[in-house]
Design a protein around this motif. Structure first.
Motif, PDB file in Angstrom:
ATOM      1  N   VAL A  19      35.151  33.267  27.229  1.00  0.00           N
ATOM      2  CA  VAL A  19      34.467  32.637  28.346  1.00  0.00           C
ATOM      3  C   VAL A  19      34.267  33.722  29.391  1.00  0.00           C
ATOM      4  CG1 VAL A  19      34.593  30.896  30.158  1.00  0.00           C
ATOM      5  CG2 VAL A  19      35.481  30.382  27.879  1.00  0.00           C
ATOM      6  N   ARG A  20      33.019  33.900  29.845  1.00  0.00           N
ATOM      7  CA  ARG A  20      32.724  34.959  30.803  1.00  0.00           C
ATOM      8  C   ARG A  20      32.366  34.360  32.151  1.00  0.00           C
ATOM      9  NH1 ARG A  20      29.289  39.933  29.092  1.00  0.00           N
ATOM     10  NH2 ARG A  20      31.357  40.400  28.290  1.00  0.00           N
ATOM     11  N   LEU A  21      33.040  34.867  33.194  1.00  0.00           N
ATOM     12  CA  LEU A  21      32.635  34.653  34.580  1.00  0.00           C
ATOM     13  C   LEU A  21      31.959  35.949  34.976  1.00  0.00           C
ATOM     14  CD1 LEU A  21      34.919  32.528  34.244  1.00  0.00           C
ATOM     15  CD2 LEU A  21      35.419  32.874  36.648  1.00  0.00           C
ATOM     16  N   TYR A  22      30.690  35.831  35.364  1.00  0.00           N
ATOM     17  CA  TYR A  22      29.900  37.012  35.677  1.00  0.00           C
ATOM     18  C   TYR A  22      29.474  36.941  37.137  1.00  0.00           C
ATOM     19  CZ  TYR A  22      26.278  40.575  35.201  1.00  0.00           C
ATOM     20  OH  TYR A  22      25.510  41.700  35.348  1.00  0.00           O
ATOM     21  N   VAL A  23      29.915  37.929  37.928  1.00  0.00           N
ATOM     22  CA  VAL A  23      29.613  37.987  39.356  1.00  0.00           C
ATOM     23  C   VAL A  23      28.619  39.122  39.569  1.00  0.00           C
ATOM     24  CG1 VAL A  23      30.557  38.306  41.667  1.00  0.00           C
ATOM     25  CG2 VAL A  23      31.931  37.160  39.905  1.00  0.00           C
ATOM     26  N   GLN A  24      27.496  38.783  40.216  1.00  0.00           N
ATOM     27  CA  GLN A  24      26.475  39.797  40.460  1.00  0.00           C
ATOM     28  C   GLN A  24      25.940  39.651  41.877  1.00  0.00           C
ATOM     29  OE1 GLN A  24      22.812  39.399  38.269  1.00  0.00           O
ATOM     30  NE2 GLN A  24      22.616  41.607  38.117  1.00  0.00           N
ATOM     31  N   GLY A  25      25.866  40.767  42.571  1.00  0.00           N
ATOM     32  CA  GLY A  25      25.327  40.798  43.924  1.00  0.00           C
ATOM     33  C   GLY A  25      24.967  42.223  44.271  1.00  0.00           C
ATOM     34  N   GLU A  26      24.670  42.444  45.536  1.00  0.00           N
ATOM     35  CA  GLU A  26      24.298  43.790  45.970  1.00  0.00           C
ATOM     36  C   GLU A  26      25.475  44.735  45.774  1.00  0.00           C
ATOM     37  OE1 GLU A  26      22.934  45.999  50.033  1.00  0.00           O
ATOM     38  OE2 GLU A  26      22.289  43.933  49.737  1.00  0.00           O
ATOM     39  N   GLY A  27      25.333  45.663  44.851  1.00  0.00           N
ATOM     40  CA  GLY A  27      26.390  46.626  44.567  1.00  0.00           C
ATOM     41  C   GLY A  27      27.542  46.055  43.771  1.00  0.00           C
ATOM     42  N   ILE A  28      27.386  44.837  43.252  1.00  0.00           N
ATOM     43  CA  ILE A  28      28.462  44.178  42.495  1.00  0.00           C
ATOM     44  C   ILE A  28      27.914  43.750  41.142  1.00  0.00           C
ATOM     45  CG2 ILE A  28      30.055  42.227  42.420  1.00  0.00           C
ATOM     46  CD1 ILE A  28      29.801  42.072  45.483  1.00  0.00           C
ATOM     47  N   ASP A  29      28.605  44.096  40.087  1.00  0.00           N
ATOM     48  CA  ASP A  29      28.228  43.691  38.742  1.00  0.00           C
ATOM     49  C   ASP A  29      29.520  43.591  37.933  1.00  0.00           C
ATOM     50  OD1 ASP A  29      26.570  43.068  36.589  1.00  0.00           O
ATOM     51  OD2 ASP A  29      26.227  45.170  36.074  1.00  0.00           O
ATOM     52  N   LEU A  30      30.154  42.412  37.953  1.00  0.00           N
ATOM     53  CA  LEU A  30      31.482  42.264  37.377  1.00  0.00           C
ATOM     54  C   LEU A  30      31.540  41.171  36.316  1.00  0.00           C
ATOM     55  CD1 LEU A  30      33.561  42.315  40.688  1.00  0.00           C
ATOM     56  CD2 LEU A  30      33.295  44.181  39.059  1.00  0.00           C
ATOM     57  N   PRO A  31      31.737  41.541  35.055  1.00  0.00           N
ATOM     58  CA  PRO A  31      31.997  40.544  34.032  1.00  0.00           C
ATOM     59  C   PRO A  31      33.515  40.371  33.863  1.00  0.00           C
ATOM     60  CG  PRO A  31      31.483  42.634  33.008  1.00  0.00           C
ATOM     61  CD  PRO A  31      31.420  42.846  34.501  1.00  0.00           C
ATOM     62  N   PHE A  32      33.956  39.133  33.853  1.00  0.00           N
ATOM     63  CA  PHE A  32      35.359  38.821  33.609  1.00  0.00           C
ATOM     64  C   PHE A  32      35.420  37.961  32.353  1.00  0.00           C
ATOM     65  CE2 PHE A  32      35.098  39.309  38.231  1.00  0.00           C
ATOM     66  CZ  PHE A  32      36.158  40.166  38.487  1.00  0.00           C
ATOM     67  N   ASP A  33      36.060  38.442  31.304  1.00  0.00           N
ATOM     68  CA  ASP A  33      36.166  37.698  30.058  1.00  0.00           C
ATOM     69  C   ASP A  33      37.578  37.136  29.889  1.00  0.00           C
ATOM     70  OD1 ASP A  33      33.569  38.372  29.503  1.00  0.00           O
ATOM     71  OD2 ASP A  33      34.059  39.949  28.069  1.00  0.00           O
TER      72      ASP A  33
ATOM     73  N   ASP B 123      40.011  34.387  27.251  1.00  0.00           N
ATOM     74  CA  ASP B 123      40.036  33.565  26.054  1.00  0.00           C
ATOM     75  C   ASP B 123      39.978  32.100  26.492  1.00  0.00           C
ATOM     76  OD1 ASP B 123      42.750  32.472  26.368  1.00  0.00           O
ATOM     77  OD2 ASP B 123      43.504  34.395  25.679  1.00  0.00           O
ATOM     78  N   PRO B 124      39.605  31.192  25.602  1.00  0.00           N
ATOM     79  CA  PRO B 124      39.417  29.797  26.004  1.00  0.00           C
ATOM     80  C   PRO B 124      40.632  29.167  26.686  1.00  0.00           C
ATOM     81  CG  PRO B 124      38.430  30.165  23.865  1.00  0.00           C
ATOM     82  CD  PRO B 124      39.177  31.417  24.223  1.00  0.00           C
ATOM     83  N   GLU B 125      41.838  29.510  26.254  1.00  0.00           N
ATOM     84  CA  GLU B 125      43.034  28.944  26.871  1.00  0.00           C
ATOM     85  C   GLU B 125      43.190  29.415  28.316  1.00  0.00           C
ATOM     86  OE1 GLU B 125      43.028  30.417  23.828  1.00  0.00           O
ATOM     87  OE2 GLU B 125      43.129  28.549  22.671  1.00  0.00           O
TER      88      GLU B 125
ATOM     89  N   ILE C 199      28.691  31.353  34.533  1.00  0.00           N
ATOM     90  CA  ILE C 199      29.826  31.061  33.668  1.00  0.00           C
ATOM     91  C   ILE C 199      29.282  30.588  32.328  1.00  0.00           C
ATOM     92  CG2 ILE C 199      31.900  29.658  33.344  1.00  0.00           C
ATOM     93  CD1 ILE C 199      31.889  29.254  36.423  1.00  0.00           C
ATOM     94  N   GLY C 200      29.794  31.156  31.247  1.00  0.00           N
ATOM     95  CA  GLY C 200      29.347  30.720  29.936  1.00  0.00           C
ATOM     96  C   GLY C 200      30.124  31.400  28.824  1.00  0.00           C
ATOM     97  N   PRO C 201      29.891  30.947  27.596  1.00  0.00           N
ATOM     98  CA  PRO C 201      30.566  31.553  26.443  1.00  0.00           C
ATOM     99  C   PRO C 201      29.871  32.838  26.016  1.00  0.00           C
ATOM    100  CG  PRO C 201      29.151  29.782  25.701  1.00  0.00           C
ATOM    101  CD  PRO C 201      29.064  29.797  27.208  1.00  0.00           C
ATOM    102  N   THR C 202      30.637  33.756  25.452  1.00  0.00           N
ATOM    103  CA  THR C 202      30.068  34.975  24.889  1.00  0.00           C
ATOM    104  C   THR C 202      29.940  34.807  23.375  1.00  0.00           C
ATOM    105  OG1 THR C 202      32.157  36.091  24.416  1.00  0.00           O
ATOM    106  CG2 THR C 202      31.258  36.343  26.656  1.00  0.00           C
ATOM    107  N   ASP C 203      29.230  35.724  22.748  1.00  0.00           N
ATOM    108  CA  ASP C 203      29.099  35.664  21.290  1.00  0.00           C
ATOM    109  C   ASP C 203      30.378  36.113  20.582  1.00  0.00           C
ATOM    110  OD1 ASP C 203      28.971  38.367  21.857  1.00  0.00           O
ATOM    111  OD2 ASP C 203      27.042  38.700  20.882  1.00  0.00           O
ATOM    112  N   GLN C 204      31.381  36.518  21.370  1.00  0.00           N
ATOM    113  CA  GLN C 204      32.674  36.922  20.816  1.00  0.00           C
ATOM    114  C   GLN C 204      33.732  35.824  20.963  1.00  0.00           C
ATOM    115  OE1 GLN C 204      33.165  40.038  19.278  1.00  0.00           O
ATOM    116  NE2 GLN C 204      30.932  40.034  19.449  1.00  0.00           N
ATOM    117  N   GLY C 205      33.324  34.621  21.403  1.00  0.00           N
ATOM    118  CA  GLY C 205      34.257  33.508  21.539  1.00  0.00           C
ATOM    119  C   GLY C 205      35.072  33.539  22.814  1.00  0.00           C
TER     120      GLY C 205
END
Length: 61
Positions: free
Chosen positions: A23-37, A39-41, A15-21
């Motif tokens: 907030v990204r939740l990034y899930v990664q595992g075997e066969g899984i690569d999911l970014p969820f962006d 907005d701060p609210e 979990i962290g901020p992106t350079d586009q302002g």
């Protein structure tokens, strides 16, 4: 699969901020690569939902 279903699937969560302002939740595992962006609210609303779920889970224990 639902909330109460157990699974043997393992994944990492970052979990962290992106350079586009966003907030990204990034899930990664075997066969899984999911970014969820979000907005701060939206991210703050999600954080409140997680805290509320943790409080309910704590009361069940």
């Amino acid at each position: 699969m639902g909330i109460n279903s157990e699974s043997d699937v393992a994944a990492n969560l970052q979990i962290g901020p992106t350079d586009q302002g966003m907030v990204r939740l990034y899930v990664q595992g075997e066969g899984i690569d999911l970014p969820f962006d979000f907005d701060p609210e939206e991210a703050e609303e999600i954080a409140e939902e997680i805290k509320a779920a943790a409080a309910r889970a704590r009361s069940m224990a």
